[in-house]
Design a protein around this motif. Structure first.
Motif, PDB file in Angstrom:
ATOM      1  N   PRO A 101      18.600  34.182   0.522  1.00 48.62           N
ATOM      2  CA  PRO A 101      17.607  35.193   0.917  1.00 48.62           C
ATOM      3  C   PRO A 101      18.222  36.581   0.984  1.00 48.62           C
ATOM      4  CG  PRO A 101      18.300  33.903   2.823  1.00 48.62           C
ATOM      5  CD  PRO A 101      18.904  33.236   1.618  1.00 48.62           C
ATOM      6  N   ASP A 102      17.446  37.570   0.557  1.00 45.82           N
ATOM      7  CA  ASP A 102      17.920  38.949   0.633  1.00 45.82           C
ATOM      8  C   ASP A 102      17.015  39.830   1.496  1.00 45.82           C
ATOM      9  OD1 ASP A 102      15.699  39.195  -0.965  1.00 45.82           O
ATOM     10  OD2 ASP A 102      16.666  40.360  -2.540  1.00 45.82           O
ATOM     11  N   HIS A 103      15.932  39.242   2.037  1.00 48.74           N
ATOM     12  CA  HIS A 103      14.971  40.019   2.825  1.00 48.74           C
ATOM     13  C   HIS A 103      14.770  39.336   4.182  1.00 48.74           C
ATOM     14  CE1 HIS A 103      11.142  42.709   2.554  1.00 48.74           C
ATOM     15  NE2 HIS A 103      11.584  42.633   3.789  1.00 48.74           N
ATOM     16  N   LEU A 104      15.173  40.005   5.242  1.00 45.21           N
ATOM     17  CA  LEU A 104      15.023  39.459   6.593  1.00 45.21           C
ATOM     18  C   LEU A 104      13.675  39.892   7.164  1.00 45.21           C
ATOM     19  CD1 LEU A 104      16.096  38.126   9.208  1.00 45.21           C
ATOM     20  CD2 LEU A 104      17.175  40.316   9.776  1.00 45.21           C
ATOM     21  N   LEU A 105      12.876  38.919   7.588  1.00 46.32           N
ATOM     22  CA  LEU A 105      11.592  39.184   8.236  1.00 46.32           C
ATOM     23  C   LEU A 105      11.674  38.700   9.677  1.00 46.32           C
ATOM     24  CD1 LEU A 105       8.670  40.095   8.234  1.00 46.32           C
ATOM     25  CD2 LEU A 105       8.021  37.899   7.247  1.00 46.32           C
ATOM     26  N   VAL A 106      11.684  39.648  10.611  1.00 47.38           N
ATOM     27  CA  VAL A 106      11.841  39.329  12.032  1.00 47.38           C
ATOM     28  C   VAL A 106      10.457  39.193  12.665  1.00 47.38           C
ATOM     29  CG1 VAL A 106      12.880  40.040  14.211  1.00 47.38           C
ATOM     30  CG2 VAL A 106      13.974  40.666  12.049  1.00 47.38           C
ATOM     31  N   LEU A 107      10.227  38.069  13.334  1.00 48.87           N
ATOM     32  CA  LEU A 107       8.961  37.803  14.030  1.00 48.87           C
ATOM     33  C   LEU A 107       9.188  38.019  15.522  1.00 48.87           C
ATOM     34  CD1 LEU A 107       8.063  34.470  12.176  1.00 48.87           C
ATOM     35  CD2 LEU A 107       7.548  36.805  11.466  1.00 48.87           C
ATOM     36  N   VAL A 108       8.369  38.890  16.140  1.00 49.47           N
ATOM     37  CA  VAL A 108       8.565  39.244  17.549  1.00 49.47           C
ATOM     38  C   VAL A 108       7.291  38.916  18.327  1.00 49.47           C
ATOM     39  CG1 VAL A 108       9.319  41.035  19.141  1.00 49.47           C
ATOM     40  CG2 VAL A 108      10.018  41.150  16.741  1.00 49.47           C
ATOM     41  N   HIS A 109       7.414  38.031  19.299  1.00 54.76           N
ATOM     42  CA  HIS A 109       6.255  37.597  20.089  1.00 54.76           C
ATOM     43  C   HIS A 109       5.931  38.595  21.194  1.00 54.76           C
ATOM     44  CE1 HIS A 109       8.849  36.522  23.458  1.00 54.76           C
ATOM     45  NE2 HIS A 109       9.654  35.895  22.595  1.00 54.76           N
ATOM     46  N   GLY A 110       4.828  38.320  21.908  1.00 52.88           N
ATOM     47  CA  GLY A 110       4.359  39.216  22.957  1.00 52.88           C
ATOM     48  C   GLY A 110       4.742  38.776  24.359  1.00 52.88           C
ATOM     49  N   ILE A 111       3.975  39.249  25.331  1.00 51.62           N
ATOM     50  CA  ILE A 111       4.288  39.032  26.740  1.00 51.62           C
ATOM     51  C   ILE A 111       4.139  37.560  27.124  1.00 51.62           C
ATOM     52  CG2 ILE A 111       1.934  39.443  27.606  1.00 51.62           C
ATOM     53  CD1 ILE A 111       3.271  41.079  29.895  1.00 51.62           C
ATOM     54  N   MET A 112       5.038  37.076  27.937  1.00 53.60           N
ATOM     55  CA  MET A 112       5.042  35.698  28.427  1.00 53.60           C
ATOM     56  C   MET A 112       4.902  34.682  27.299  1.00 53.60           C
ATOM     57  SD  MET A 112       5.674  34.950  31.556  1.00 53.60           S
ATOM     58  CE  MET A 112       4.889  33.358  31.760  1.00 53.60           C
ATOM     59  N   ALA A 113       5.608  34.925  26.200  1.00 61.87           N
ATOM     60  CA  ALA A 113       5.508  34.043  25.034  1.00 61.87           C
ATOM     61  C   ALA A 113       6.906  33.611  24.612  1.00 61.87           C
ATOM     62  CB  ALA A 113       4.776  34.752  23.901  1.00 61.87           C
ATOM     63  N   SER A 114       6.978  32.904  23.485  1.00 60.76           N
ATOM     64  CA  SER A 114       8.248  32.367  23.008  1.00 60.76           C
ATOM     65  C   SER A 114       8.205  32.252  21.485  1.00 60.76           C
ATOM     66  CB  SER A 114       8.514  30.989  23.623  1.00 60.76           C
ATOM     67  OG  SER A 114       7.608  30.037  23.088  1.00 60.76           O
ATOM     68  N   PRO A 115       9.332  31.934  20.843  1.00 59.43           N
ATOM     69  CA  PRO A 115       9.334  31.789  19.375  1.00 59.43           C
ATOM     70  C   PRO A 115       8.366  30.730  18.861  1.00 59.43           C
ATOM     71  CG  PRO A 115      11.585  31.944  20.196  1.00 59.43           C
ATOM     72  CD  PRO A 115      10.700  31.831  21.403  1.00 59.43           C
ATOM     73  N   SER A 116       8.006  29.755  19.694  1.00 61.34           N
ATOM     74  CA  SER A 116       7.087  28.703  19.245  1.00 61.34           C
ATOM     75  C   SER A 116       5.706  29.255  18.912  1.00 61.34           C
ATOM     76  CB  SER A 116       6.963  27.619  20.319  1.00 61.34           C
ATOM     77  OG  SER A 116       6.421  28.153  21.510  1.00 61.34           O
ATOM     78  N   ASP A 117       5.394  30.455  19.376  1.00 64.65           N
ATOM     79  CA  ASP A 117       4.110  31.067  19.040  1.00 64.65           C
ATOM     80  C   ASP A 117       3.981  31.354  17.547  1.00 64.65           C
ATOM     81  OD1 ASP A 117       3.926  31.048  21.766  1.00 64.65           O
ATOM     82  OD2 ASP A 117       3.179  33.096  21.954  1.00 64.65           O
ATOM     83  N   TRP A 118       5.085  31.355  16.835  1.00 63.60           N
ATOM     84  CA  TRP A 118       5.083  31.683  15.416  1.00 63.60           C
ATOM     85  C   TRP A 118       5.131  30.442  14.527  1.00 63.60           C
ATOM     86  CZ3 TRP A 118       3.679  36.387  14.279  1.00 63.60           C
ATOM     87  CH2 TRP A 118       3.993  37.453  15.129  1.00 63.60           C
ATOM     88  N   THR A 119       4.943  29.256  15.083  1.00 63.52           N
ATOM     89  CA  THR A 119       5.098  28.026  14.308  1.00 63.52           C
ATOM     90  C   THR A 119       4.211  28.017  13.068  1.00 63.52           C
ATOM     91  OG1 THR A 119       5.685  26.781  16.298  1.00 63.52           O
ATOM     92  CG2 THR A 119       4.940  25.518  14.381  1.00 63.52           C
TER      93      THR A 119
END
Length: 466
Positions: A101-119
């Motif tokens: 991969p050459d392109h990093l896409l960062v996923l940032v969640h909101g308040i009182m959340a966690s990375p699992s919100d992006w499943t």
């Protein structure tokens, strides 16, 4: 003369093996060697020894050179075809090509959340974007860590991104996809990661305005984020203007009394982040953090960092979002809110409108003396009047600062969804079962990223000779 190919096709492997063998001549008694004893050799039946030698020589020469050449030709041809097919089907076989991969896409969640919100989003983006993207769901600000302030969370996010970049040497580009409060975290983080590009002095974004008396600013573009080329900055239902004022926090229903008491109560429930969202953080004479984040100041090059991205997109719920109002998530004034169409765009259910807003000339946001007085009043003796006065001043200044950049604004309406009141979570499909109404929004995000990627990297074709 017949071609040699049928010879190989019709003869058996056993015959070929024998035919390609030498029928050695015994120089002592002019007889065949034992290698020919199992199969009669026509050259051995000649009546004249000289004729036998001549025939044996011709037979051996044809057998050896002809058959060997045919086998060699077929082997080379098969090898060439295999190599050509490998070049077309498997990039790993191309010299110098790395399937990384050459392109990093960062996923940032909101308040009182966690990375699992992006499943769900992560799986969809992987399917739609391909292997060139490295998708990374941030985990440095999970749950109650979102209460520690936008600046604190932004610094942790910046450190986290740097660690990922250092571990992955193939990365060249970077993008952010954020939800709700995560958009403010990311805006702070990119200012910490921003490095100006002094070599690009002539790349500017021109701010135009119909007001001829206002000053036209050439906003410098270029620069890098964490040493990478910034491409997309995308927010979903992010309170860019905070949550203070009329229906900016919709679950308060716009009731003046509730909005008045919400500001002093917010820090009790959500800590320092609450005071920053309600613009009451810091001393009275100091501009609130969100106002400083609408400019380049001593705290960071916030506008320059956002301006370095090739594309900035904001998705906003026009209704049914109980957490973030339409104005603050779309960076619009009250008078700019026009009733959107009811019909969804083709292929993107619940995405109802897309508008590009070009940069507007401005001298940037200010914090006038009257704003300092209004802030002090809102901090010490909040009432309906000073709350509205402070909000009006701050909102106008923040919009003025952020409008120095061009934005693509996408309006989303879940009015026809089965659960429209889940709009804040629907917009990024927090849960695939309960919030799947936002699948069309995710598809629109993916296609927008792909479109921008194609503009940056036109398709290349690999030529292979068969």
């Amino acid at each position: 003369m017949a071609s040699p190919a049928p010879l190989i096709h019709h003869r058996s492997p056993k015959f070929l093996a024998v035919s390609s063998s030498y029928c050695h001549q015994n120089t002592a008694n002019n007889s065949c060697s034992s290698s020919c004893s199992s199969l009669p050799c026509r050259s051995c039946s000649s009546s004249s020894p000289a004729e036998n030698r001549r025939r044996r020589f011709n037979s051996d020469f044809i057998s050896f050179s002809g058959i060997k050449k045919i086998w060699k030709h077929q082997a080379l041809k098969a090898h060439d075809m295999d190599t050509a097919q490998g070049n077309l089907m498997s990039p790993k076989r191309i010299p110098g090509f790395k399937n990384e991969p050459d392109h990093l896409l960062v996923l940032v969640h909101g308040i009182m959340a966690s990375p699992s919100d992006w499943t769900y989003v992560e799986s969809e983006l992987k399917r739609r974007l391909g292997q060139r993207f490295l998708l990374y769901a941030s985990s440095s600000n999970s749950y109650t860590k979102t209460f520690t302030g936008i600046d604190g969370a932004g610094k942790r996010l910046a450190d986290e991104v740097l660690q990922i970049v250092r571990k992955t040497e193939s990365l060249k580009k970077i993008s952010f996809l954020t939800h709700s409060l995560g958009g403010l975290f990311a805006r702070f983080a990119v200012a910490m990661l921003y490095s100006p590009n002094n070599a690009v002095d002539n790349a500017v974004e021109t701010c135009t305005s119909s007001d001829t008396t206002s000053k036209t600013i050439l906003f410098p573009m270029g620069g890098s984020i964490a040493g990478l080329e910034p491409v997309n900055f995308i927010t979903l239902a992010t309170p860019h203007l905070g949550v203070r004022g009329r229906k900016q926090l919709p679950f308060l229903l716009g009731v003046p009394f509730l909005e008045k008491i919400a500001a002093p109560l917010a820090p009790i429930f959500v800590g320092r982040t609450g005071s920053q969202l309600f613009l009451t953080d810091g001393k009275p004479e100091k501009p609130p953090l969100l106002l400083r984040m609408a400019s380049d100041c001593e705290d960071g090059k916030f506008i320059s960092a956002l301006g370095a991205f090739k594309c900035r997109i904001i998705y906003a719920n026009v209704s049914f979002d109980h957490m973030v109002g339409w104005r603050t998530s779309s960076i619009r004034r009250e008078t700019e809110l026009v009733k959107p169409p009811q019909r969804s765009l083709d292929g993107y259910k619940h995405v109802v409108d897309v508008e590009y807003c070009p940069p507007v000339s401005s001298e940037g946001p200010h914090f006038p003396p009257e704003a300092a007085k209004a802030k002090e009043a809102a901090q010490n003796a909040p009432n309906v009047q000073n709350t509205l006065e402070y909000h009006d001043i701050m909102e106008e200044e923040m919009i003025r600062g952020l409008q120095q950049l061009g934005w693509k604004k996408v309006d989303v309406s879940f009015h026809s969804a089965f659960w429209p009141f889940f709009a804040h979570n629907n917009i990024h499909v927090k849960n695939e079962w309960f919030h799947n109404a936002g699948a069309g929004v995710v598809a629109h995000v993916a296609d927008s990223i792909n479109q921008q990627e194609k503009q940056l990297d036109p398709p290349t074709y690999i030529a292979a000779s068969l």
